[in-house]
Structures are given as C-alpha cells and as structure tokens.
Design an enzyme around this catalytic site. Structure first.
Site, PDB file in Angstrom:
ATOM      1  N   LYS A   1       0.792  -1.235   0.000  1.00 33.16           N
ATOM      2  CA  LYS A   1       0.000   0.000   0.000  1.00 33.16           C
ATOM      3  C   LYS A   1       0.825   1.286   0.000  1.00 33.16           C
ATOM      4  O   LYS A   1       0.392   2.330   0.487  1.00 33.16           O
ATOM      5  CB  LYS A   1      -0.989   0.031   1.186  1.00 33.16           C
ATOM      6  CG  LYS A   1      -1.778  -1.216   1.422  1.00 33.16           C
ATOM      7  CD  LYS A   1      -2.208  -1.955   0.188  1.00 33.16           C
ATOM      8  CE  LYS A   1      -3.298  -1.299  -0.624  1.00 33.16           C
ATOM      9  NZ  LYS A   1      -3.555  -2.121  -1.865  1.00 33.16           N
TER      10      LYS A   1
ATOM     11  N   HIS B   1       6.989  -7.443  -2.342  1.00 33.75           N
ATOM     12  CA  HIS B   1       6.794  -6.837  -1.021  1.00 33.75           C
ATOM     13  C   HIS B   1       7.711  -7.513  -0.001  1.00 33.75           C
ATOM     14  O   HIS B   1       7.533  -7.313   1.209  1.00 33.75           O
ATOM     15  CB  HIS B   1       5.348  -7.033  -0.536  1.00 33.75           C
ATOM     16  CG  HIS B   1       4.314  -6.232  -1.253  1.00 33.75           C
ATOM     17  ND1 HIS B   1       4.501  -4.927  -1.646  1.00 33.75           N
ATOM     18  CD2 HIS B   1       3.040  -6.544  -1.629  1.00 33.75           C
ATOM     19  CE1 HIS B   1       3.396  -4.490  -2.232  1.00 33.75           C
ATOM     20  NE2 HIS B   1       2.512  -5.441  -2.243  1.00 33.75           N
TER      21      HIS B   1
ATOM     22  N   SER C   1      -4.723   2.425   4.573  1.00 30.73           N
ATOM     23  CA  SER C   1      -4.876   1.836   3.239  1.00 30.73           C
ATOM     24  C   SER C   1      -4.877   0.310   3.332  1.00 30.73           C
ATOM     25  O   SER C   1      -5.670  -0.371   2.674  1.00 30.73           O
ATOM     26  CB  SER C   1      -3.742   2.326   2.330  1.00 30.73           C
ATOM     27  OG  SER C   1      -3.860   1.782   1.050  1.00 30.73           O
TER      28      SER C   1
HETATM   29  S1  PPS Z   1      -0.354  -2.974  -3.300  1.00 30.25           S
HETATM   30  O1  PPS Z   1      -1.605  -3.775  -3.171  1.00 30.25           O
HETATM   31  O2  PPS Z   1       0.479  -3.119  -2.109  1.00 30.25           O
HETATM   32  O3  PPS Z   1       0.388  -3.246  -4.526  1.00 30.25           O
HETATM   33  O4  PPS Z   1      -0.886  -1.465  -3.322  1.00 30.25           O
HETATM   34  P1  PPS Z   1      -0.041  -0.181  -3.781  1.00 30.25           P
HETATM   35  O5  PPS Z   1      -0.200  -0.005  -5.230  1.00 30.25           O
HETATM   36  O6  PPS Z   1       1.323  -0.223  -3.212  1.00 30.25           O
HETATM   37  O7  PPS Z   1      -0.794   0.963  -3.001  1.00 30.25           O
HETATM   38  C1  PPS Z   1      -2.150   1.291  -3.207  1.00 30.25           C
HETATM   39  C2  PPS Z   1      -2.338   2.706  -2.707  1.00 30.25           C
HETATM   40  O8  PPS Z   1      -1.741   3.601  -3.671  1.00 30.25           O
HETATM   41  C3  PPS Z   1      -2.740   4.488  -4.155  1.00 30.25           C
HETATM   42  N1  PPS Z   1      -2.473   4.845  -5.557  1.00 30.25           N
HETATM   43  C4  PPS Z   1      -2.236   6.095  -5.970  1.00 30.25           C
HETATM   44  N2  PPS Z   1      -2.153   7.258  -5.286  1.00 30.25           N
HETATM   45  C5  PPS Z   1      -1.921   8.380  -6.013  1.00 30.25           C
HETATM   46  N3  PPS Z   1      -1.773   8.398  -7.354  1.00 30.25           N
HETATM   47  C6  PPS Z   1      -1.850   7.259  -8.077  1.00 30.25           C
HETATM   48  N4  PPS Z   1      -1.720   7.298  -9.393  1.00 30.25           N
HETATM   49  C7  PPS Z   1      -2.083   6.037  -7.372  1.00 30.25           C
HETATM   50  N5  PPS Z   1      -2.215   4.744  -7.753  1.00 30.25           N
HETATM   51  C8  PPS Z   1      -2.441   4.033  -6.620  1.00 30.25           C
HETATM   52  C9  PPS Z   1      -4.034   3.699  -3.970  1.00 30.25           C
HETATM   53  O9  PPS Z   1      -5.157   4.531  -4.045  1.00 30.25           O
HETATM   54  C10 PPS Z   1      -3.798   3.097  -2.596  1.00 30.25           C
HETATM   55  O10 PPS Z   1      -3.845   4.063  -1.546  1.00 30.25           O
HETATM   56  P2  PPS Z   1      -5.173   4.441  -0.717  1.00 30.25           P
HETATM   57  O11 PPS Z   1      -4.695   5.329   0.388  1.00 30.25           O
HETATM   58  O12 PPS Z   1      -5.755   3.176  -0.201  1.00 30.25           O
HETATM   59  O13 PPS Z   1      -6.067   5.170  -1.676  1.00 30.25           O
END
Ligand code: PPS
Length: 289
Positions: free
Chosen positions: A46, A106, A136
């Site tokens: 996340k 991860h 998240s």
């Molecule tokens: S995972 O499942 O661990 O691979 O998830 P990961 O991609 O690391 O994290 C997901 C969170 O990143 C946010 N996210 C973004 N934020 C801003 N801009 C962009 N383009 C973007 N893409 C993914 C996503 O909304 C998750 O955060 P939260 O706080 O839950 O919204």
C-alpha cells in the site's frame, strides 16, 4: 467469489508472515534467479507500488498507452511471491517472460532470495508514511479476501503494530531497505514526494533508469498515471484481478496524504506515536506524516 482462496490464515516464511497460499510456492521464490537487466519495484504493501509500476511501464514504452493497455499492470509487472489456487504462480510467469523484466515484490530484506544478493540490477523502493499505510492496508484487507479477516479498525491497527500482517512490520521493512540502499543499486522514493511533485519524482526515475523522453511524452505519462486516470483504467485499477471485492472498498481508494486523520482516534494516535518513536529510534530515515 472464489472460496478456495477465502481468508486463509497467514503463514511464516523465515521471520515474515505471508499470505497463506503464497507460502506454498516459497521454494520457487527462494530459487528465483534475477538477471542484470531486471528492474525490481519493492515496497511495503500500500505504498505506491501500482503507481510506480505504471510509470516505469510507460517509460519503457516511451509513453505508448496502446502498448501499456495490452495487459493489466499486475500482468505486466508480475508480483514475485504471488501464487494461489488455480492460477499460475508469478515465478512460473516470470521464468517465461520476455526481457527486460519489471518485477514487483513486497518481500522484507531478511527473506530475499539468494540471487538478489548475487546479481547487480536496478531496484526502485517506494515508502509511504506508517499511518496512511495502516489505513490503506486495513481497507485492502477488507476487500482482498486472500488476507485473514482484519477485524475492527482497532484490532487491525494492533495487528499492524505487532507486525502480525502480511509482509510483517512496516518499520522493519522500510528501515532495512533503507539500510541496504548503498550496498545495492536502489532508488528510494517516498509516496508523499510523488504526490507533492510527480514530475520531479518521475525525473528521478528517468535518471535512475538512464532513459530520456521528450516533454510531450513526459506530459502524457503524467496524465496517464494521475490517480483519477488510473482509477478509471481497468488495466490499472485491479478490477480484473480475482480474489478482490471492490464493492467493499476499491483498490484505487483515495490516493491522498493524511487520510489517517480520518481514522485514528486521539488515543490510537498517542499510542501509535509512542510506538513509532521506539520503532524508528535506530534509523535516520524520516517520513512526513
Ligand atoms: S499494493 O496492493 O500493495 O500493490 O498497493 P499499492 O499499489 O502499493 O498501493 C495502493 C495505494 O496507492 C494508491 N495509488 C495512488 N495514489 C496516487 N496516485 C496514483 N496514481 C495512485 N495509484 C495508486 C491507492 O489509491 C492506494 O492508496 P489508498 O490510500 O488506499 O487510496
């Protein structure tokens, strides 16, 4: 709903808890062979994995969205330790993939395969502040039913602080990857910096990848990797991924800084701050919270 993968308990690989069915393929993860032309995207869950994956994918394709749309981001950037009933494991997929490969992980530093240490290749690590990750991750646990039931927010926060969540303690993860950043070829990024100035952070990625793109392509990539664009793009928003129920909480949830303020009570915050001080006392790594 695929009940074969419904809320299995976590299992330990070495010192790190992992999603139950991932442990079944652990031997292949341990034996996985990295190559010098691989690019590894590593994060605690996340923390911006999908965002950076899309940026890297578009950089490699010079902003060609048609190319990038040929498969979902989780297929274009396989998740090294991912494995589950009835689906090919990522190690199987990676061993057949064209080079150069972009790989997501991860894994905590302590459980990385031997080949990680033996080979020299580029790694982008993305870290996000501990409180927003907790929030998240909680919502992700609720919707991604390959995880155990998160319980209430308070119960989940306690499990998270104890490191009793998939991939273990946030603090161990970010600190140990920070420690090895000079020993390995690692670009260490922060989600909060990416939100603050995506262009500046993309320039860092480009320099690290030793790639050049025109301003026009840069602009295109920035547009395609904005939160809204990715949320609306079925290739990026995990809507085609099994084992998730987006009606509980979407994968692309809010994409903001400071959402923890809407979740932590005053007493949870005090307890967490004390815990955080102790956990982070032995590092010079700092976060904006
Ligand atoms: S995972 O499942 O661990 O691979 O998830 P990961 O991609 O690391 O994290 C997901 C969170 O990143 C946010 N996210 C973004 N934020 C801003 N801009 C962009 N383009 C973007 N893409 C993914 C996503 O909304 C998750 O955060 P939260 O706080 O839950 O919204």
């Amino acid at each position: 709903m695929d009940t074969a993968f419904y809320r299995p308990p976590l299992r330990l690989v070495g010192s790190m808890p992992i999603i139950g069915p991932f442990a079944d393929n652990w031997e292949n993860v341990e034996q996985f062979q990295f190559r010098e032309d691989d690019l590894l995207i590593s994060t605690y869950p996340k923390s911006g994995t999908t965002w950076v994956s899309k940026i890297v994918d578009l950089i490699l394709n010079k902003g060609d969205m048609e190319e990038s749309q040929k498969a979902a981001i989780f297929e274009r950037v396989p998740f090294l330790e991912c494995s589950g009933p009835g689906v090919p494991s990522a190690t199987e997929i990676l061993n057949k993939l064209d080079f150069p490969r972009v790989i997501k992980t991860h894994l905590a530093v302590e459980v990385l395969p031997q080949s990680f240490w033996d080979k020299k290749f580029k790694i982008i690590y993305v870290a996000r502040n501990a409180k927003d990750v907790a929030v998240s991750y909680y919502h992700f646990y609720r919707m991604a039913y390959g995880h155990p039931d998160p319980g209430t927010w308070d119960e989940f926060l306690n499990s998270y602080m104890e490191g009793n969540v998939a991939f273990g303690r946030w603090s161990t993860h970010v600190k140990n990857w920070w420690k090895i950043r000079q020993q390995k070829d690692i670009l260490y990024l922060f989600y909060e910096d990416m939100l603050e100035d995506p262009r500046r952070e993309m320039e860092k990625v480009l320099k690290f990848m030793e790639r050049e793109i025109s301003d026009e392509v840069m602009e295109k990539i920035l547009n395609h990797t904005s939160f809204q664009a990715m949320k609306n793009n079925p290739m990026d928003n995990y809507s085609t991924f099994p084992f998730m129920d987006h009606s509980i909480s979407p994968f692309m949830r809010k994409g903001i800084f400071g959402d923890w303020k809407n979740h932590f009570t005053v007493s949870q915050n005090e307890k967490f701050d004390e815990y955080y001080r102790q956990e982070m006392a032995d590092t010079d790594l700092t976060f904006r919270m």
